[in-house]
Write a protein that holds these residues in place. Structure first.
Motif, PDB file in Angstrom:
ATOM      1  N   PHE A  34      29.143  45.376  32.438  1.00 50.30           N
ATOM      2  CA  PHE A  34      29.257  44.780  33.764  1.00 50.30           C
ATOM      3  C   PHE A  34      30.309  43.675  33.717  1.00 50.30           C
ATOM      4  N   ARG A  35      31.065  43.525  34.790  1.00 49.37           N
ATOM      5  CA  ARG A  35      31.910  42.350  34.976  1.00 49.37           C
ATOM      6  C   ARG A  35      30.967  41.184  35.288  1.00 49.37           C
ATOM      7  N   THR A  36      31.262  40.019  34.770  1.00 51.09           N
ATOM      8  CA  THR A  36      30.286  38.938  34.835  1.00 51.09           C
ATOM      9  C   THR A  36      30.878  37.663  35.425  1.00 51.09           C
ATOM     10  N   VAL A  37      30.049  36.976  36.218  1.00 49.21           N
ATOM     11  CA  VAL A  37      30.429  35.708  36.847  1.00 49.21           C
ATOM     12  C   VAL A  37      29.262  34.746  36.692  1.00 49.21           C
ATOM     13  N   MET A  55      44.318  37.396  34.844  1.00 48.21           N
ATOM     14  CA  MET A  55      42.992  37.870  34.459  1.00 48.21           C
ATOM     15  C   MET A  55      43.048  39.364  34.157  1.00 48.21           C
ATOM     16  N   SER A  56      42.409  39.786  33.087  1.00 47.76           N
ATOM     17  CA  SER A  56      42.376  41.193  32.720  1.00 47.76           C
ATOM     18  C   SER A  56      41.731  42.022  33.816  1.00 47.76           C
ATOM     19  N   ASP A  57      42.277  43.244  34.027  1.00 50.14           N
ATOM     20  CA  ASP A  57      41.678  44.148  35.006  1.00 50.14           C
ATOM     21  C   ASP A  57      40.238  44.495  34.647  1.00 50.14           C
ATOM     22  N   HIS A  58      39.885  44.374  33.384  1.00 51.73           N
ATOM     23  CA  HIS A  58      38.521  44.694  32.955  1.00 51.73           C
ATOM     24  C   HIS A  58      37.546  43.555  33.216  1.00 51.73           C
ATOM     25  N   LEU A  59      38.051  42.374  33.537  1.00 51.56           N
ATOM     26  CA  LEU A  59      37.204  41.197  33.731  1.00 51.56           C
ATOM     27  C   LEU A  59      37.113  40.749  35.179  1.00 51.56           C
ATOM     28  N   ALA A  60      38.108  41.090  35.978  1.00 54.32           N
ATOM     29  CA  ALA A  60      38.154  40.618  37.363  1.00 54.32           C
ATOM     30  C   ALA A  60      36.950  41.133  38.145  1.00 54.32           C
ATOM     31  N   PRO A  61      36.238  40.254  38.850  1.00 55.79           N
ATOM     32  CA  PRO A  61      35.086  40.698  39.638  1.00 55.79           C
ATOM     33  C   PRO A  61      35.501  41.682  40.732  1.00 55.79           C
ATOM     34  N   HIS A  62      34.653  42.667  40.964  1.00 58.50           N
ATOM     35  CA  HIS A  62      34.800  43.577  42.101  1.00 58.50           C
ATOM     36  C   HIS A  62      33.784  43.128  43.152  1.00 58.50           C
ATOM     37  N   TRP A  63      34.232  42.372  44.128  1.00 58.43           N
ATOM     38  CA  TRP A  63      33.294  41.732  45.048  1.00 58.43           C
ATOM     39  C   TRP A  63      32.592  42.716  45.962  1.00 58.43           C
ATOM     40  N   ASP A  64      33.223  43.864  46.243  1.00 55.88           N
ATOM     41  CA  ASP A  64      32.557  44.843  47.096  1.00 55.88           C
ATOM     42  C   ASP A  64      31.536  45.676  46.337  1.00 55.88           C
TER      43      ASP A  64
END
Length: 202
Positions: free
Chosen positions: A163-166, A1-10
């Motif tokens: 924004f990173r999106t899920v 997964m691209s570093d630009h797409l991976a969710p930042h959960w914190d």
């Protein structure tokens, strides 16, 4: 997964779309209520922000989208029982239509608000982006009702704002393999409630 797409959960926030009583007749919405509730509980336990997005169709208002403007009795009329958030999401907190229609958030918990949106997407003509940025959010997790319309529009708008999106596939009504694949093609991460809950901090 691209570093630009991976969710930042914190630095993630949950955005719950249109889980209102009048919309429970939309196919699949009743079925996802328990999953949306579980997801909201996981975000509360992790101390992460939650935004409940609602529609309010005042009769004759220009904020009623075109497909529903000809209805004699549009759904989710301000102050009506059908406009209220489904019980348990976030709880028995009556909406304040005057506050919400003014564009201001209604606080319903710690870092948990309700926000009115006038159109499909939750970022259009709202303070959602500013509220999220103030809290250091860079990852938007979307659940609710119903994928072809408002969750989809919200995810596109979030992506446009970097924004990173899920999308939580089992907590959104009217999903399909094709619809989820379309979102994945613009970098939206498709995850289950369990996967999201297991990834949250704490």
């Amino acid at each position: 997964m691209s570093d630009h797409l991976a969710p930042h959960w914190d630095s993630a926030a949950l955005v719950v779309i249109d889980m209102q009583a009048d919309f429970t007749g939309i196919e699949g919405t009743v079925e996802v209520i328990p999953q949306v509730g579980a997801l909201a509980s996981a975000f509360r336990a992790a101390g992460r922000p939650i935004v409940h997005i609602v529609r309010l169709y005042a009769p004759g208002s220009d904020d009623i989208d075109l497909p529903r403007r000809a209805l004699d009795n549009p759904p989710v009329a301000p102050g009506s029982p059908g406009s209220e958030i489904i019980a348990g999401l976030p709880g028995p907190v009556p909406l304040d239509p005057a506050l919400l229609l003014s564009g201001r958030p209604q606080t319903v918990g710690d870092d948990e608000i309700v926000l009115f949106k006038p159109r499909w997407g939750a970022f259009y003509r709202t303070d959602l982006e500013a509220w999220l940025r103030e809290r250091g959010v860079d990852t938007v997790v979307v659940a609710g009702c119903n994928l072809p319309n408002c969750p989809r529009a919200t995810l596109f708008e979030a992506s446009e704002r970097d924004f990173r999106t899920v999308i939580v596939s089992d907590a959104v009504s009217q999903t399909s393999g094709e619809r989820l694949a379309d979102l994945a093609s613009i970098g939206v991460q498709v995850l289950s409630v369990g996967a999201v809950a297991d990834s949250l901090p704490g």
